[in-house]
Design an enzyme around this catalytic site. Sequence first.
Site, PDB file in Angstrom:
ATOM      1  N   SER A  11     -33.305  -2.156 -24.536  1.00 53.34           N
ATOM      2  CA  SER A  11     -33.797  -3.238 -25.385  1.00 53.34           C
ATOM      3  C   SER A  11     -32.955  -4.488 -25.209  1.00 53.34           C
ATOM      4  O   SER A  11     -33.244  -5.513 -25.807  1.00 53.34           O
ATOM      5  CB  SER A  11     -33.785  -2.796 -26.845  1.00 53.34           C
ATOM      6  OG  SER A  11     -32.528  -2.277 -27.169  1.00 53.34           O
ATOM      7  N   HIS A  19     -40.225  -1.446 -22.335  1.00 48.94           N
ATOM      8  CA  HIS A  19     -39.589  -1.332 -23.650  1.00 48.94           C
ATOM      9  C   HIS A  19     -40.617  -1.054 -24.748  1.00 48.94           C
ATOM     10  O   HIS A  19     -41.472  -1.882 -25.039  1.00 48.94           O
ATOM     11  CB  HIS A  19     -38.835  -2.645 -23.950  1.00 48.94           C
ATOM     12  CG  HIS A  19     -38.058  -2.623 -25.220  1.00 48.94           C
ATOM     13  ND1 HIS A  19     -37.793  -3.748 -25.943  1.00 48.94           N
ATOM     14  CD2 HIS A  19     -37.493  -1.599 -25.908  1.00 48.94           C
ATOM     15  CE1 HIS A  19     -37.099  -3.430 -27.025  1.00 48.94           C
ATOM     16  NE2 HIS A  19     -36.903  -2.123 -27.019  1.00 48.94           N
TER      17      HIS A  19
HETATM   18  N1  3HC Z   1     -46.371   9.725 -35.736  1.00 48.64           N
HETATM   19  C1  3HC Z   1     -47.468   9.918 -36.479  1.00 48.64           C
HETATM   20  N2  3HC Z   1     -47.604   9.429 -37.729  1.00 48.64           N
HETATM   21  C2  3HC Z   1     -46.564   8.732 -38.225  1.00 48.64           C
HETATM   22  C3  3HC Z   1     -45.380   8.497 -37.503  1.00 48.64           C
HETATM   23  C4  3HC Z   1     -45.303   9.019 -36.185  1.00 48.64           C
HETATM   24  N3  3HC Z   1     -44.226   8.861 -35.409  1.00 48.64           N
HETATM   25  N4  3HC Z   1     -44.528   7.769 -38.266  1.00 48.64           N
HETATM   26  C5  3HC Z   1     -45.159   7.559 -39.446  1.00 48.64           C
HETATM   27  N5  3HC Z   1     -46.375   8.138 -39.416  1.00 48.64           N
HETATM   28  C6  3HC Z   1     -47.365   8.180 -40.468  1.00 48.64           C
HETATM   29  C7  3HC Z   1     -46.768   8.430 -41.831  1.00 48.64           C
HETATM   30  O1  3HC Z   1     -46.461   9.782 -42.024  1.00 48.64           O
HETATM   31  C8  3HC Z   1     -47.888   7.967 -42.738  1.00 48.64           C
HETATM   32  O2  3HC Z   1     -48.854   8.982 -42.807  1.00 48.64           O
HETATM   33  P1  3HC Z   1     -49.641   9.276 -44.194  1.00 48.64           P
HETATM   34  O3  3HC Z   1     -50.510   8.072 -44.383  1.00 48.64           O
HETATM   35  O4  3HC Z   1     -50.407  10.528 -43.888  1.00 48.64           O
HETATM   36  O5  3HC Z   1     -48.601   9.454 -45.239  1.00 48.64           O
HETATM   37  C9  3HC Z   1     -48.480   6.782 -41.938  1.00 48.64           C
HETATM   38  O6  3HC Z   1     -47.988   6.903 -40.593  1.00 48.64           O
HETATM   39  C10 3HC Z   1     -48.091   5.459 -42.487  1.00 48.64           C
HETATM   40  O7  3HC Z   1     -46.708   5.449 -42.679  1.00 48.64           O
HETATM   41  P2  3HC Z   1     -46.020   5.016 -44.008  1.00 48.64           P
HETATM   42  O8  3HC Z   1     -46.961   5.136 -45.155  1.00 48.64           O
HETATM   43  O9  3HC Z   1     -44.707   5.721 -44.083  1.00 48.64           O
HETATM   44  O10 3HC Z   1     -45.608   3.542 -43.831  1.00 48.64           O
HETATM   45  P3  3HC Z   1     -46.273   2.285 -43.148  1.00 48.64           P
HETATM   46  O11 3HC Z   1     -47.683   2.086 -43.489  1.00 48.64           O
HETATM   47  O12 3HC Z   1     -45.295   1.235 -43.447  1.00 48.64           O
HETATM   48  O13 3HC Z   1     -46.223   2.555 -41.559  1.00 48.64           O
HETATM   49  C11 3HC Z   1     -44.728   2.023 -39.794  1.00 48.64           C
HETATM   50  C12 3HC Z   1     -45.077   2.986 -40.919  1.00 48.64           C
HETATM   51  C13 3HC Z   1     -45.868   2.020 -38.754  1.00 48.64           C
HETATM   52  C14 3HC Z   1     -43.470   2.561 -39.139  1.00 48.64           C
HETATM   53  C15 3HC Z   1     -44.572   0.567 -40.358  1.00 48.64           C
HETATM   54  O14 3HC Z   1     -43.698   0.586 -41.456  1.00 48.64           O
HETATM   55  C16 3HC Z   1     -44.014  -0.415 -39.361  1.00 48.64           C
HETATM   56  O15 3HC Z   1     -44.724  -0.947 -38.534  1.00 48.64           O
HETATM   57  N6  3HC Z   1     -42.688  -0.710 -39.450  1.00 48.64           N
HETATM   58  C17 3HC Z   1     -42.021  -1.606 -38.552  1.00 48.64           C
HETATM   59  C18 3HC Z   1     -41.570  -0.857 -37.351  1.00 48.64           C
HETATM   60  C19 3HC Z   1     -40.997  -1.765 -36.302  1.00 48.64           C
HETATM   61  O16 3HC Z   1     -40.930  -2.974 -36.415  1.00 48.64           O
HETATM   62  N7  3HC Z   1     -40.517  -1.144 -35.213  1.00 48.64           N
HETATM   63  C20 3HC Z   1     -39.859  -1.839 -34.144  1.00 48.64           C
HETATM   64  C21 3HC Z   1     -38.403  -1.821 -34.373  1.00 48.64           C
HETATM   65  S1  3HC Z   1     -37.493  -2.645 -33.124  1.00 48.64           S
HETATM   66  C22 3HC Z   1     -37.344  -1.506 -31.915  1.00 48.64           C
HETATM   67  O17 3HC Z   1     -37.821  -0.401 -31.972  1.00 48.64           O
HETATM   68  C23 3HC Z   1     -36.590  -1.980 -30.713  1.00 48.64           C
HETATM   69  C24 3HC Z   1     -35.532  -1.022 -30.339  1.00 48.64           C
HETATM   70  O18 3HC Z   1     -35.128  -1.372 -29.060  1.00 48.64           O
HETATM   71  C25 3HC Z   1     -34.351  -0.987 -31.283  1.00 48.64           C
END
Ligand code: 3HC
Length: 290
Positions: free
Chosen positions: A119, A140
């Site tokens: 990253s 990435h």
């Molecule tokens: N696989 C399948 N389902 C998943 C999952 C996965 N890996 N992770 C979460 N879910 C499911 C949850 O269990 C939940 O299911 P449910 O409706 O049955 O309870 C559903 O997805 C929705 O999750 P949540 O209700 O917990 O929460 P959100 O609606 O907020 O969605 C999220 C979760 C998609 C992670 C959202 O919060 C999001 O987009 N967050 C931001 C993530 C982000 O910005 N990531 C990038 C970070 S930077 C990076 O990665 C760079 C690196 O180099 C460091």
Amino acid sequence: MKLEKVLVVGAGTMGHGIAELFAMAGYQVYLSDINQEILDNALSKIKWSLDKLQEKGQLKESASNIVSRIKTVVGLNESVSDADFAIEAAIEKLDLKRQIFSKLDELLPAHAILATNTSSLSISKIAEATKRPEKVVGMHFFNPPVLMQLVEVMKGEKTSDETAKITYELAKKLGKTPIMINKDVPGYVVNRILGEIISASCIILQRGIADYLTIDAVARYKLGFPMGVFELLDYTGIDVNYYVSKSLEEYGIKSPCSALFEEKVKKNELGVKSGKGFYSYPAPGKYSKP
Ligand code: 3HC
């Protein structure tokens, strides 16, 4: 180019999700890490995720069919030598990545593309560890790879247009929306932008202008982010963010968050994975909305 078998090196936070994605798209996957315990843990996370997607009717075939395409491998050895595409998702340390790439170069067939999920690090510097820099590329993904739509494809100085194009098309085959980045710059595009937001948040926190709850409320309820900034740091791992900030320092980009991250890493407050970061999580390793 023949592209049937994919090797994912590193079965941690990102690696297991990347392996899951490739298996979902029909590829045969080798998932490699240094011991079986890490691999078993990765497989159980993949199964949990696939079951979730299956419950929601989002899989084209059964979760068990998809898992059966993933073969775990301890270490890097001859058993992965027929992979057509490798993607490395080890921790953000240049020396380690270079060692992995040198080994991949030795093991994999001449046509194989060697991608890194870095990253922040330079693709060109990673590519220098191989005799095929034209086939080394950045790919990435974002956490969690199965749900995050964007993929950055990054070219190093010697990456061929063909390698970049194949990787870009591959991201599309995984159902993602790729962006092509032609300059080998630290942090690329997403982490340059996200890094600024995280840095500004750390400065506001450190100067006592607002606490992390207030900053996260702004991110969620004004900026429209799906998670608050500190919530996201907990989610991606404070250790991961610490390594990213350290590696960016080597390029002269100093993060105002480094000291804060370092202090938390020393206390094992790594976020979701250790059960405590900025917030607390009742079941370490399992994200729950704070
Ligand atoms: N696989 C399948 N389902 C998943 C999952 C996965 N890996 N992770 C979460 N879910 C499911 C949850 O269990 C939940 O299911 P449910 O409706 O049955 O309870 C559903 O997805 C929705 O999750 P949540 O209700 O917990 O929460 P959100 O609606 O907020 O969605 C999220 C979760 C998609 C992670 C959202 O919060 C999001 O987009 N967050 C931001 C993530 C982000 O910005 N990531 C990038 C970070 S930077 C990076 O990665 C760079 C690196 O180099 C460091």
